[in-house]
Design a protein around this motif. Structure first.
Motif, mmCIF file in Angstrom:
data_model
loop_
_atom_site.group_PDB
_atom_site.id
_atom_site.type_symbol
_atom_site.label_atom_id
_atom_site.label_comp_id
_atom_site.label_asym_id
_atom_site.label_seq_id
_atom_site.Cartn_x
_atom_site.Cartn_y
_atom_site.Cartn_z
ATOM 1 N N TYR A 69 0.778 -1.045 0.018
ATOM 2 C CA TYR A 69 -0.029 0.076 0.000
ATOM 3 C C TYR A 69 0.959 1.462 0.002
ATOM 4 C CZ TYR A 69 -3.801 3.093 1.157
ATOM 5 O OH TYR A 69 -4.685 4.164 1.384
ATOM 6 N N MET A 98 1.007 6.822 -6.857
ATOM 7 C CA MET A 98 0.208 7.657 -7.165
ATOM 8 C C MET A 98 0.498 8.950 -6.908
ATOM 9 S SD MET A 98 -2.277 5.548 -8.150
ATOM 10 C CE MET A 98 -3.928 6.610 -8.203
ATOM 11 N N GLN A 143 -3.457 11.702 2.542
ATOM 12 C CA GLN A 143 -4.955 11.703 2.552
ATOM 13 C C GLN A 143 -4.906 10.152 2.567
ATOM 14 O OE1 GLN A 143 -6.659 11.594 -1.556
ATOM 15 N NE2 GLN A 143 -8.440 12.545 -0.687
ATOM 16 N N LEU A 144 -4.147 9.495 1.472
ATOM 17 C CA LEU A 144 -4.399 7.736 1.555
ATOM 18 C C LEU A 144 -3.605 7.330 2.583
ATOM 19 C CD1 LEU A 144 -3.458 7.255 -2.145
ATOM 20 C CD2 LEU A 144 -5.796 7.885 -1.060
ATOM 21 N N HIS A 193 -3.862 7.743 5.770
ATOM 22 C CA HIS A 193 -4.846 7.088 6.851
ATOM 23 C C HIS A 193 -5.433 5.886 6.937
ATOM 24 C CE1 HIS A 193 -5.350 11.270 8.714
ATOM 25 N NE2 HIS A 193 -5.395 11.831 7.349
ATOM 26 N N ALA A 194 -5.508 5.203 5.651
ATOM 27 C CA ALA A 194 -5.916 3.927 5.610
ATOM 28 C C ALA A 194 -4.836 2.937 6.028
ATOM 29 C CB ALA A 194 -6.557 3.606 4.140
ATOM 30 N N ASP A 201 -15.670 8.288 2.155
ATOM 31 C CA ASP A 201 -15.338 9.274 1.275
ATOM 32 C C ASP A 201 -15.011 8.293 0.176
ATOM 33 O OD1 ASP A 201 -13.883 10.754 -0.880
ATOM 34 O OD2 ASP A 201 -12.655 11.985 0.961
ATOM 35 N N ALA A 212 -11.824 9.340 -2.383
ATOM 36 C CA ALA A 212 -10.541 8.907 -1.709
ATOM 37 C C ALA A 212 -10.424 7.336 -1.454
ATOM 38 C CB ALA A 212 -10.642 9.649 -0.576
ATOM 39 N N ARG A 219 -9.350 5.941 -4.841
ATOM 40 C CA ARG A 219 -7.856 6.310 -5.013
ATOM 41 C C ARG A 219 -7.002 5.534 -4.231
ATOM 42 N NH1 ARG A 219 -6.155 12.551 -4.814
ATOM 43 N NH2 ARG A 219 -6.790 12.220 -7.223
ATOM 44 N N ALA A 220 -7.613 4.976 -2.928
ATOM 45 C CA ALA A 220 -6.666 4.076 -1.987
ATOM 46 C C ALA A 220 -6.695 2.974 -2.641
ATOM 47 C CB ALA A 220 -7.325 4.371 -0.440
ATOM 48 N N ILE A 225 -10.372 -1.869 2.440
ATOM 49 C CA ILE A 225 -9.731 -0.407 2.621
ATOM 50 C C ILE A 225 -11.035 0.523 2.696
ATOM 51 C CG2 ILE A 225 -8.480 1.263 1.411
ATOM 52 C CD1 ILE A 225 -6.771 -1.169 0.353
ATOM 53 N N ARG A 226 -10.687 1.508 3.563
ATOM 54 C CA ARG A 226 -11.991 2.619 3.772
ATOM 55 C C ARG A 226 -11.267 3.817 4.217
ATOM 56 N NH1 ARG A 226 -14.339 -1.258 2.585
ATOM 57 N NH2 ARG A 226 -15.898 -2.197 3.685
ATOM 58 N N ILE A 227 -11.642 5.133 3.458
ATOM 59 C CA ILE A 227 -11.313 6.431 3.992
ATOM 60 C C ILE A 227 -12.576 7.116 4.424
ATOM 61 C CG2 ILE A 227 -10.012 8.480 3.327
ATOM 62 C CD1 ILE A 227 -7.882 7.150 2.007
ATOM 63 N N ASP A 237 -11.241 11.580 7.428
ATOM 64 C CA ASP A 237 -9.802 11.345 7.398
ATOM 65 C C ASP A 237 -9.202 12.460 6.236
ATOM 66 O OD1 ASP A 237 -10.123 9.126 9.253
ATOM 67 O OD2 ASP A 237 -10.162 7.923 7.555
ATOM 68 N N GLY A 238 -9.860 12.699 5.410
ATOM 69 C CA GLY A 238 -9.418 13.429 4.244
ATOM 70 C C GLY A 238 -8.559 14.803 4.429
#
Lengths: 201, 201
Positions: free
Chosen positions: A167, A174, A186-187, A189-190, B156, B159, B162-163, B194-196, B200-201
């Motif tokens: 990840y 990215m 931003q990403l 966080h996951a 989100d 996001a 994208r993650a 996977i979650r945002i 978090d953003g």
């Protein structure tokens, strides 16, 4: 440091910066020599091939990133999962500073070399794989601590560590493509939510 | 297809296969011409620069991957989150077959070019970014459906999409470095977790 060591070090440092800023094949021996201020004969005295130079560059970065990023980020002064968040913060700081200096976010030097060379240079591919294995093993230790402390449920720590490194590599890919370090935050966080359970493997 | 179109297509197909198998800078115009069976004059008639050829290769792969992988994987005959798992299965099948044919797992052609060229070719970087934006937008639609159906909690979606793409790119990077398609299955299990979240953003 004696003169011989110093010359070798300047070649490795110059090659590291040039290759990380662009790519392996885009940087030639002549340019590396010019950056390091050495003659080609001297270059080939230390590095009979570009492959051998690349292995030296990888080894140098491996030590540098372990000492400069991994060890401080994963130090045990924080709870295990918070150390992984701190690792993301350090990546963000490093990439943001480097990008604001050069205008380009360069991403992970190991990931860059892996995608460029893994299919065509077996020796470099294996060296990069061993770098990734080391990082995975550090992440796995942190996850084992987190499980032992009851901070997270039972997981496949080795597979989850590998997933987390994947990840991170993907986030840096990215962010490099967008030339935007904010994606790392931003990403990122996951990251600590990723889990691979024993039954999944 | 007339002769002119056919020649252009052979150049694009040859360049696509060679570059995906190795790297952009490791493949020269002479080799592409030899593979396509065309003369250099003919090459430069269609593509004044290697950059223009690369954009044509990216566009060709973008259409091919949308039709061959994304659309069938994300088709609405399955529940939304199951479509994302099917996407991983298709990536696995594709990379496993290609790797067993060539001996090397080549990974994502867009990710490969991004890490090699993003810092040095702004036009190619932007084209690759738009390819990723398209894929993210398809993932985001699937996630919006999943939220609307109550299959997952509020997230989100942009996001998270994208993650998820970052994670897939990272999985392919690790699988290429290990030259082992099984990593795609092993790590792919964690994709749909996977979650945002908006905060978090």
């Amino acid at each position: 440091m004696n003169h011989e060591c110093d010359t070798r070090q300047r070649i490795v440092d110059g090659a590291r910066d040039l290759i990380h800023g662009r790519s392996y094949h885009d940087v030639g021996v002549a340019e590396i020599c010019a950056r390091a201020g050495v003659r080609k004969g001297s270059f080939y005295h230390f590095f009979p091939s570009k492959q051998e130079l690349s292995l030296a560059v990888i080894d140098e970065m491996r030590v540098g990133i372990a000492a400069g990023v991994l060890s401080p980020a994963l130090a045990p002064d924080l709870a295990p999962m918070q150390r992984l968040d701190r690792f993301v913060d350090k990546l963000y700081d490093f990439q943001r500073l480097a990008a604001s200096a050069s205008g380009h976010l360069s991403g992970c030097p190991f990931g860059n070399l892996a995608l460029e060379l893994a299919t065509s240079d077996e020796v470099i591919r294996q060296r990069l794989q061993s770098v990734f294995a080391d990082i995975e093993s550090r992440f796995a230790s942190v996850l084992e601590e987190a499980v032992a402390a009851g901070d997270i449920d039972e997981i496949d720590t080795a597979a989850t560590a590998r997933a987390m490194l994947a990840y991170i590599e993907g986030i840096l890919l990215m962010a490099k493509t967008a030339n935007d370090p904010e994606l790392i935050r931003q990403l990122g966080h996951a990251l600590t939510g990723i889990r691979i359970h024993p039954r999944d493997g």
